[in-house]
Enzyme design. Structure first.
Site, PDB file in Angstrom:
ATOM      1  N   ASP A 196      -0.337   5.167   0.911  1.00 46.77           N
ATOM      2  CA  ASP A 196      -0.633   6.118   1.979  1.00 46.77           C
ATOM      3  C   ASP A 196      -0.680   5.424   3.336  1.00 46.77           C
ATOM      4  O   ASP A 196      -1.445   4.475   3.540  1.00 46.77           O
ATOM      5  CB  ASP A 196      -1.964   6.815   1.708  1.00 46.77           C
ATOM      6  CG  ASP A 196      -1.886   7.760   0.516  1.00 46.77           C
ATOM      7  OD1 ASP A 196      -1.043   8.664   0.539  1.00 46.77           O
ATOM      8  OD2 ASP A 196      -2.666   7.574  -0.432  1.00 46.77           O
TER       9      ASP A 196
ATOM     10  N   ASP B 224       0.855  -1.183   0.000  1.00 44.06           N
ATOM     11  CA  ASP B 224       0.000   0.000   0.000  1.00 44.06           C
ATOM     12  C   ASP B 224       0.898   1.242   0.000  1.00 44.06           C
ATOM     13  O   ASP B 224       2.089   1.160   0.311  1.00 44.06           O
ATOM     14  CB  ASP B 224      -0.885  -0.039   1.251  1.00 44.06           C
ATOM     15  CG  ASP B 224      -1.690   1.225   1.447  1.00 44.06           C
ATOM     16  OD1 ASP B 224      -2.401   1.618   0.509  1.00 44.06           O
ATOM     17  OD2 ASP B 224      -1.590   1.826   2.528  1.00 44.06           O
TER      18      ASP B 224
END
Length: 219
Positions: free
Chosen positions: A16, A14
């Site tokens: 953020d 991922d």
């Protein structure tokens, strides 16, 4: 007891909250949206992390037409693209990505391509060659589609990949894909990842002679 290692063939990352700390921007943009719509900003932020914007809006305002959510999300995305103040790498992210340079890994983010690029650049991080963004999926996290596509792009079965995530939606997506999930940071701890660490300084990736990757963890 020490956390047992995890051995896989590919890593799905991922962005953020996992590689990039963009919380300041997310808070500025989504707090403004919350106030505009008479919603609790803290509740909006709790829902927004890890999801595509129009899905966040649909979750919080379920009676609104999706066309309006998509239109408003375009406005918010433009604001997020233009705002990089306060974006920094998560501790350990530069060294972690450098260690993965020649190893199988992919970015799997709910951000669209332009926003993903802007934030990785702002944080001074290398963009992985393989990436799955909002433009590549039909369903946002917590749907597992993005992680399943990331594994397929790397050429591995889902169970042979580990997910690195920080948000409730992302952790749920990784687990739904049948993958071990390494939860990064304080937000991840309460959402049941397979392993939890404070940040990427607490993860080591060791390539093995058979091509697999061993992940080891420190408290």
């Amino acid at each position: 007891m020490p956390t047992p290692p995890i051995t896989v063939r590919g890593l799905l990352l991922d962005m953020d909250g996992t590689l990039v700390n963009s919380d300041a921007v997310v808070a500025r943009v989504w707090r403004g949206w919350a106030v505009e719509h008479g919603l609790d900003p803290e509740e909006v932020l709790r829902v927004a992390h890890g999801r595509q914007g129009h899905v966040t809006m649909a979750t919080l305002l379920p009676d609104r037409p999706m066309e309006r959510n998509i239109a408003e999300n375009r406005v918010l995305l433009a604001a997020e693209n233009a705002d990089t103040e306060g974006i920094v790498p998560v501790p350990g992210a530069p060294a972690f990505l450098a260690a993965l340079q020649d190893l199988p890994h992919a970015l799997v983010t709910s951000a669209p391509p332009d926003l993903a690029s802007a934030r990785m650049v702002a944080a001074g991080l290398r963009m992985p060659q393989v990436r799955i963004t909002a433009a590549d999926v039909s369903a946002s996290k917590p749907d597992p589609e993005g992680f399943l596509k990331g594994a397929a792009e790397l050429g591995f079965p889902a169970a042979d990949c580990a997910v690195f995530e920080d948000s409730a939606a992302g952790i749920a997506a990784g687990l739904a894909a049948g993958m071990p999930v390494v939860g990064i940071g304080p937000r991840a701890a309460e959402h049941g990842p397979t392993v939890h660490v404070p940040d990427l300084e607490h993860v080591r990736v060791t390539p093995l002679s058979d091509g697999r990757l061993r992940l080891t963890f420190t408290d």
